[in-house]
Scaffold this motif. Structure first.
Motif, mmCIF file in Angstrom:
data_model
loop_
_atom_site.group_PDB
_atom_site.id
_atom_site.type_symbol
_atom_site.label_atom_id
_atom_site.label_comp_id
_atom_site.label_asym_id
_atom_site.label_seq_id
_atom_site.Cartn_x
_atom_site.Cartn_y
_atom_site.Cartn_z
ATOM 1 N N ASP A 51 3.407 23.189 -3.531
ATOM 2 C CA ASP A 51 4.862 23.853 -2.496
ATOM 3 C C ASP A 51 3.963 25.237 -1.436
ATOM 4 O OD1 ASP A 51 4.834 25.506 -4.230
ATOM 5 O OD2 ASP A 51 6.139 25.018 -5.150
ATOM 6 N N THR A 52 5.539 25.800 -0.671
ATOM 7 C CA THR A 52 4.743 27.028 -0.754
ATOM 8 C C THR A 52 4.248 27.803 -1.210
ATOM 9 O OG1 THR A 52 7.913 27.446 -0.832
ATOM 10 C CG2 THR A 52 7.204 26.573 1.363
ATOM 11 N N SER A 53 4.786 28.004 -2.294
ATOM 12 C CA SER A 53 4.020 28.995 -3.531
ATOM 13 C C SER A 53 2.972 28.818 -4.485
ATOM 14 C CB SER A 53 5.708 29.045 -4.150
ATOM 15 O OG SER A 53 6.608 29.198 -4.430
ATOM 16 N N GLY A 54 2.119 27.340 -3.358
ATOM 17 C CA GLY A 54 1.046 26.992 -4.134
ATOM 18 C C GLY A 54 1.201 26.514 -5.602
ATOM 19 N N ASP A 55 2.171 25.585 -5.454
ATOM 20 C CA ASP A 55 1.985 25.844 -6.945
ATOM 21 C C ASP A 55 2.577 23.294 -6.559
ATOM 22 O OD1 ASP A 55 2.666 27.424 -8.184
ATOM 23 O OD2 ASP A 55 5.036 27.648 -8.281
ATOM 24 N N LEU A 56 2.214 23.103 -7.675
ATOM 25 C CA LEU A 56 1.738 21.321 -7.527
ATOM 26 C C LEU A 56 3.635 21.073 -7.290
ATOM 27 C CD1 LEU A 56 -0.779 20.304 -10.143
ATOM 28 C CD2 LEU A 56 -0.986 20.168 -7.709
ATOM 29 N N SER A 57 3.629 19.861 -5.873
ATOM 30 C CA SER A 57 5.246 19.758 -6.220
ATOM 31 C C SER A 57 4.926 18.228 -6.539
ATOM 32 C CB SER A 57 5.258 19.987 -4.847
ATOM 33 O OG SER A 57 4.708 19.364 -3.930
ATOM 34 N N ARG A 58 3.903 17.731 -6.141
ATOM 35 C CA ARG A 58 4.009 15.753 -5.875
ATOM 36 C C ARG A 58 1.991 15.285 -6.041
ATOM 37 N NH1 ARG A 58 8.545 16.105 -5.395
ATOM 38 N NH2 ARG A 58 10.082 15.663 -4.142
ATOM 39 N N ILE A 59 2.012 14.538 -7.601
ATOM 40 C CA ILE A 59 0.316 14.293 -7.659
ATOM 41 C C ILE A 59 0.952 12.770 -7.596
ATOM 42 C CG2 ILE A 59 -0.498 14.213 -9.934
ATOM 43 C CD1 ILE A 59 -0.061 16.793 -10.398
ATOM 44 N N TRP A 60 0.089 12.247 -7.215
ATOM 45 C CA TRP A 60 -0.246 10.985 -7.226
ATOM 46 C C TRP A 60 -1.515 10.299 -7.840
ATOM 47 C CZ3 TRP A 60 1.098 12.946 -2.675
ATOM 48 C CH2 TRP A 60 2.636 12.744 -2.564
ATOM 49 N N LEU A 61 -1.085 9.546 -9.136
ATOM 50 C CA LEU A 61 -2.882 9.189 -9.484
ATOM 51 C C LEU A 61 -2.750 7.683 -8.619
ATOM 52 C CD1 LEU A 61 -1.800 8.686 -13.523
ATOM 53 C CD2 LEU A 61 -3.082 10.707 -12.407
ATOM 54 N N LEU A 62 -4.390 8.035 -8.301
ATOM 55 C CA LEU A 62 -5.141 6.478 -7.853
ATOM 56 C C LEU A 62 -5.667 5.436 -7.916
ATOM 57 C CD1 LEU A 62 -6.214 8.550 -4.970
ATOM 58 C CD2 LEU A 62 -4.256 8.144 -5.258
ATOM 59 N N THR A 63 -5.588 4.428 -7.591
ATOM 60 C CA THR A 63 -5.856 3.654 -8.194
ATOM 61 C C THR A 63 -7.502 3.555 -7.249
ATOM 62 O OG1 THR A 63 -5.718 2.394 -6.521
ATOM 63 C CG2 THR A 63 -4.012 1.583 -8.031
ATOM 64 N N ARG A 64 -8.825 2.630 -7.982
ATOM 65 C CA ARG A 64 -10.200 2.300 -7.813
ATOM 66 C C ARG A 64 -9.888 2.391 -6.380
ATOM 67 N NH1 ARG A 64 -12.315 -0.898 -12.804
ATOM 68 N NH2 ARG A 64 -12.546 0.503 -13.893
ATOM 69 N N GLU A 65 -9.244 1.164 -5.265
ATOM 70 C CA GLU A 65 -8.816 1.103 -4.154
ATOM 71 C C GLU A 65 -8.342 1.879 -3.795
ATOM 72 O OE1 GLU A 65 -7.191 -1.007 -6.457
ATOM 73 O OE2 GLU A 65 -9.496 -2.669 -6.383
ATOM 74 N N GLU A 66 -8.058 2.526 -3.897
ATOM 75 C CA GLU A 66 -7.208 3.732 -3.160
ATOM 76 C C GLU A 66 -8.518 5.023 -2.993
ATOM 77 O OE1 GLU A 66 -2.317 3.327 -3.945
ATOM 78 O OE2 GLU A 66 -3.485 4.611 -5.372
ATOM 79 N N ALA A 67 -8.712 5.572 -4.480
ATOM 80 C CA ALA A 67 -9.854 6.581 -4.894
ATOM 81 C C ALA A 67 -10.913 5.986 -3.539
ATOM 82 C CB ALA A 67 -10.502 6.432 -5.870
ATOM 83 N N ALA A 68 -11.433 5.442 -3.352
ATOM 84 C CA ALA A 68 -12.070 4.490 -2.774
ATOM 85 C C ALA A 68 -11.965 4.523 -0.985
ATOM 86 C CB ALA A 68 -12.809 3.062 -2.530
ATOM 87 N N GLN A 69 -10.417 4.107 -0.400
ATOM 88 C CA GLN A 69 -10.150 4.831 0.915
ATOM 89 C C GLN A 69 -9.817 6.228 1.324
ATOM 90 O OE1 GLN A 69 -6.008 2.479 0.963
ATOM 91 N NE2 GLN A 69 -6.925 0.536 0.979
ATOM 92 N N HIS A 70 -10.628 7.176 0.323
ATOM 93 C CA HIS A 70 -9.559 8.342 -0.169
ATOM 94 C C HIS A 70 -10.785 8.871 -0.301
ATOM 95 C CE1 HIS A 70 -5.814 7.596 2.000
ATOM 96 N NE2 HIS A 70 -5.265 6.507 1.304
ATOM 97 N N ALA A 86 0.776 -1.330 -0.058
ATOM 98 C CA ALA A 86 -0.047 -0.273 0.295
ATOM 99 C C ALA A 86 0.659 1.398 0.310
ATOM 100 C CB ALA A 86 -0.255 0.153 1.305
ATOM 101 N N ARG A 87 0.939 2.466 -1.018
ATOM 102 C CA ARG A 87 1.405 3.436 -0.557
ATOM 103 C C ARG A 87 0.657 4.311 0.641
ATOM 104 N NH1 ARG A 87 0.740 6.107 -6.570
ATOM 105 N NH2 ARG A 87 -1.539 5.484 -6.778
ATOM 106 N N ASP A 88 1.570 4.576 1.024
ATOM 107 C CA ASP A 88 1.420 5.921 2.022
ATOM 108 C C ASP A 88 1.831 6.976 1.375
ATOM 109 O OD1 ASP A 88 1.335 4.662 3.911
ATOM 110 O OD2 ASP A 88 2.710 3.881 4.326
ATOM 111 N N PHE A 89 0.788 7.674 1.745
ATOM 112 C CA PHE A 89 0.120 9.122 1.445
ATOM 113 C C PHE A 89 1.009 10.407 2.776
ATOM 114 C CE2 PHE A 89 -2.716 7.197 -1.506
ATOM 115 C CZ PHE A 89 -2.214 7.473 -2.802
#
Length: 107
Positions: free
Chosen positions: A84-103, A24-27
């Motif tokens: 990030d501190t500037s409000g820009d995207l620093s990390r993006i994780w595409l979720l699986t169906r199971e992860e989307a259901a958990q979050h 499992a991925r830890d976010f």
């Protein structure tokens, strides 16, 4: 003996592959959940907001491999993301169906 060695090696490789896919991925705790839509690079639309990709940002696919934004072949996707501190995207994780259901999305 050689045949047994090949079987053992194949079994070990299969076991390693299974443990990698089952892990499992830890976010990060501060990661947010959203739905990302296709937009104009280097901008990404998540929900109703448009964000810029930060310099050195990372985009992870469902197998947790780093991919290039141009290689995304989807129009919409559930994601977890960090700003990030500037409000820009620093990390993006595409979720699986199971992860989307958990979050689930919080509205």
């Amino acid at each position: 003996m050689k045949k047994l060695l090949h079987v053992l090696l194949a079994s070990l490789l299969a076991l390693l592959c299974v443990t990698q896919t089952c892990a499992a991925r830890d976010f990060p705790q501060q990661a947010r959940r959203g739905d990302m839509q296709a937009y104009r690079y280097p901008l990404m639309k998540i929900g109703e907001r448009v964000y810029r990709l930060a310099a050195g940002s990372y985009l992870y696919n469902q197998q947790n491999l780093i991919i290039m934004p141009a290689s995304m072949n989807i129009q919409t996707a559930p994601v977890m993301y960090l700003l990030d501190t500037s409000g820009d995207l620093s990390r993006i994780w595409l979720l699986t169906r199971e992860e989307a259901a958990q979050h689930p999305l919080v509205k």
